[in-house]
Design a protein around this motif. Structure first.
Motif, PDB file in Angstrom:
ATOM      1  N   MET A 271      27.297  -3.709  -3.776  1.00 38.18           N
ATOM      2  CA  MET A 271      25.859  -3.509  -3.840  1.00 38.18           C
ATOM      3  C   MET A 271      25.181  -4.640  -3.068  1.00 38.18           C
ATOM      4  N   LEU A 272      24.090  -4.317  -2.394  1.00 36.09           N
ATOM      5  CA  LEU A 272      23.353  -5.275  -1.590  1.00 36.09           C
ATOM      6  C   LEU A 272      21.921  -5.360  -2.099  1.00 36.09           C
ATOM      7  N   LEU A 273      21.436  -6.569  -2.329  1.00 35.05           N
ATOM      8  CA  LEU A 273      20.045  -6.776  -2.711  1.00 35.05           C
ATOM      9  C   LEU A 273      19.171  -6.577  -1.476  1.00 35.05           C
ATOM     10  N   LYS A 274      18.221  -5.669  -1.536  1.00 31.57           N
ATOM     11  CA  LYS A 274      17.363  -5.360  -0.398  1.00 31.57           C
ATOM     12  C   LYS A 274      16.045  -6.118  -0.437  1.00 31.57           C
ATOM     13  N   SER A 275      15.440  -6.239  -1.649  1.00 33.74           N
ATOM     14  CA  SER A 275      14.147  -6.909  -1.721  1.00 33.74           C
ATOM     15  C   SER A 275      13.869  -7.399  -3.130  1.00 33.74           C
ATOM     16  N   ILE A 276      12.939  -8.328  -3.184  1.00 33.35           N
ATOM     17  CA  ILE A 276      12.377  -8.820  -4.440  1.00 33.35           C
ATOM     18  C   ILE A 276      10.873  -8.707  -4.282  1.00 33.35           C
ATOM     19  N   ARG A 277      10.224  -8.158  -5.292  1.00 32.95           N
ATOM     20  CA  ARG A 277       8.762  -8.022  -5.234  1.00 32.95           C
ATOM     21  C   ARG A 277       8.155  -8.661  -6.461  1.00 32.95           C
ATOM     22  N   LEU A 278       7.107  -9.450  -6.219  1.00 34.96           N
ATOM     23  CA  LEU A 278       6.312 -10.056  -7.278  1.00 34.96           C
ATOM     24  C   LEU A 278       4.873  -9.583  -7.140  1.00 34.96           C
ATOM     25  N   GLY A 279       4.108  -9.784  -8.196  1.00 37.52           N
ATOM     26  CA  GLY A 279       2.720  -9.373  -8.175  1.00 37.52           C
ATOM     27  C   GLY A 279       1.794 -10.427  -7.597  1.00 37.52           C
ATOM     28  N   SER A 280       0.729  -9.949  -6.981  1.00 39.05           N
ATOM     29  CA  SER A 280      -0.327 -10.827  -6.459  1.00 39.05           C
ATOM     30  C   SER A 280      -1.666 -10.126  -6.597  1.00 39.05           C
ATOM     31  N   ASN A 281      -2.665 -10.878  -7.046  1.00 38.10           N
ATOM     32  CA  ASN A 281      -4.028 -10.365  -7.149  1.00 38.10           C
ATOM     33  C   ASN A 281      -4.887 -10.741  -5.944  1.00 38.10           C
ATOM     34  N   ASP A 282      -4.372 -11.572  -5.041  1.00 41.85           N
ATOM     35  CA  ASP A 282      -5.136 -12.035  -3.886  1.00 41.85           C
ATOM     36  C   ASP A 282      -4.157 -12.241  -2.722  1.00 41.85           C
ATOM     37  N   LEU A 283      -4.034 -11.250  -1.861  1.00 40.89           N
ATOM     38  CA  LEU A 283      -3.033 -11.291  -0.798  1.00 40.89           C
ATOM     39  C   LEU A 283      -3.300 -12.389   0.235  1.00 40.89           C
ATOM     40  N   ALA A 284      -4.546 -12.693   0.533  1.00 40.56           N
ATOM     41  CA  ALA A 284      -4.838 -13.758   1.496  1.00 40.56           C
ATOM     42  C   ALA A 284      -4.382 -15.110   0.950  1.00 40.56           C
ATOM     43  N   ARG A 285      -4.672 -15.362  -0.299  1.00 41.10           N
ATOM     44  CA  ARG A 285      -4.252 -16.613  -0.942  1.00 41.10           C
ATOM     45  C   ARG A 285      -2.727 -16.677  -1.025  1.00 41.10           C
ATOM     46  N   THR A 286      -2.103 -15.556  -1.346  1.00 46.53           N
ATOM     47  CA  THR A 286      -0.648 -15.483  -1.433  1.00 46.53           C
ATOM     48  C   THR A 286      -0.006 -15.740  -0.076  1.00 46.53           C
ATOM     49  N   ARG A 287      -0.537 -15.122   0.976  1.00 42.13           N
ATOM     50  CA  ARG A 287      -0.008 -15.321   2.330  1.00 42.13           C
ATOM     51  C   ARG A 287      -0.089 -16.800   2.706  1.00 42.13           C
ATOM     52  N   ALA A 288      -1.206 -17.450   2.452  1.00 41.22           N
ATOM     53  CA  ALA A 288      -1.360 -18.866   2.800  1.00 41.22           C
ATOM     54  C   ALA A 288      -0.352 -19.729   2.038  1.00 41.22           C
ATOM     55  N   PHE A 289      -0.164 -19.460   0.744  1.00 43.30           N
ATOM     56  CA  PHE A 289       0.769 -20.227  -0.075  1.00 43.30           C
ATOM     57  C   PHE A 289       2.199 -20.081   0.420  1.00 43.30           C
ATOM     58  N   TYR A 290       2.659 -18.845   0.596  1.00 43.50           N
ATOM     59  CA  TYR A 290       4.055 -18.631   0.986  1.00 43.50           C
ATOM     60  C   TYR A 290       4.310 -18.959   2.459  1.00 43.50           C
ATOM     61  N   ASP A 291       3.342 -18.750   3.341  1.00 42.28           N
ATOM     62  CA  ASP A 291       3.536 -19.192   4.720  1.00 42.28           C
ATOM     63  C   ASP A 291       3.754 -20.702   4.753  1.00 42.28           C
ATOM     64  N   ALA A 292       2.983 -21.444   3.954  1.00 42.95           N
ATOM     65  CA  ALA A 292       3.115 -22.902   3.921  1.00 42.95           C
ATOM     66  C   ALA A 292       4.427 -23.345   3.285  1.00 42.95           C
ATOM     67  N   THR A 293       4.768 -22.785   2.141  1.00 44.85           N
ATOM     68  CA  THR A 293       5.985 -23.231   1.451  1.00 44.85           C
ATOM     69  C   THR A 293       7.236 -22.755   2.175  1.00 44.85           C
ATOM     70  N   PHE A 294       7.262 -21.508   2.612  1.00 44.70           N
ATOM     71  CA  PHE A 294       8.431 -21.015   3.344  1.00 44.70           C
ATOM     72  C   PHE A 294       8.579 -21.722   4.694  1.00 44.70           C
ATOM     73  N   GLY A 295       7.464 -22.083   5.308  1.00 42.27           N
ATOM     74  CA  GLY A 295       7.524 -22.797   6.581  1.00 42.27           C
ATOM     75  C   GLY A 295       8.310 -24.091   6.473  1.00 42.27           C
ATOM     76  N   THR A 296       8.225 -24.771   5.327  1.00 45.47           N
ATOM     77  CA  THR A 296       8.978 -26.017   5.131  1.00 45.47           C
ATOM     78  C   THR A 296      10.475 -25.757   5.031  1.00 45.47           C
ATOM     79  N   LEU A 297      10.860 -24.505   4.749  1.00 50.14           N
ATOM     80  CA  LEU A 297      12.266 -24.133   4.625  1.00 50.14           C
ATOM     81  C   LEU A 297      12.791 -23.423   5.866  1.00 50.14           C
ATOM     82  N   GLY A 298      11.959 -23.352   6.917  1.00 49.06           N
ATOM     83  CA  GLY A 298      12.382 -22.734   8.165  1.00 49.06           C
ATOM     84  C   GLY A 298      12.211 -21.230   8.224  1.00 49.06           C
ATOM     85  N   VAL A 299      11.433 -20.657   7.301  1.00 46.55           N
ATOM     86  CA  VAL A 299      11.180 -19.212   7.282  1.00 46.55           C
ATOM     87  C   VAL A 299       9.892 -18.932   8.048  1.00 46.55           C
TER      88      VAL A 299
END
Length: 128
Positions: free
Chosen positions: A1-29
């Protein structure tokens, strides 16, 4: 079996994008390439997709009590940078960067994203 995706909830996609772009960017994503106005935001974590979006039933999203998603960092410096980026982009600390006794001394840190989802990053974590 292969894990395809993980989904979490967000009430504000712009705020979520800024948070994860910043944190993932530090990990090379790369930042999310999901178009503005799309009903979710998504990142490619090397084949597994990480998605956030509103609840399908139209109700406000909530975080999982007891749930944590852990990511891998290439160094202790990357863990430190990830934690700092999260705090600077609306997250809150759930555990400062340090060797964690619950992880046999692996170096890690924990955050809550702006919607309250608990995430962590570790360097040197051995599972199993």
């Amino acid at each position: 079996m292969l894990l395809k995706s993980i989904r979490l909830g967000s009430n504000d996609l712009a705020r979520t994008r800024a948070f994860y772009d910043a944190t993932f960017g530090t990990l090379g994503v790369a930042g999310s390439t999901t178009p503005e106005g799309y009903p979710i935001v998504m990142w490619d974590l090397g084949g597994v997709k990480f998605l956030l979006g509103p609840a399908r039933d139209g109700q406000p999203t909530t975080h999982a009590n007891g749930g944590t998603i852990i990511f891998e960092a290439s160094s202790q410096d990357a863990v430190d940078a990830w934690h700092a980026a999260g705090l600077a982009n609306g997250g809150s600390s759930e555990g400062d960067p340090e060797p964690k006794p619950q992880a046999r001394g692996a170096y890690g840190a924990y955050l809550r994203d702006p919607d309250g989802n608990k995430i962590a990053v570790y360097h040197g974590l051995a599972m199993g």
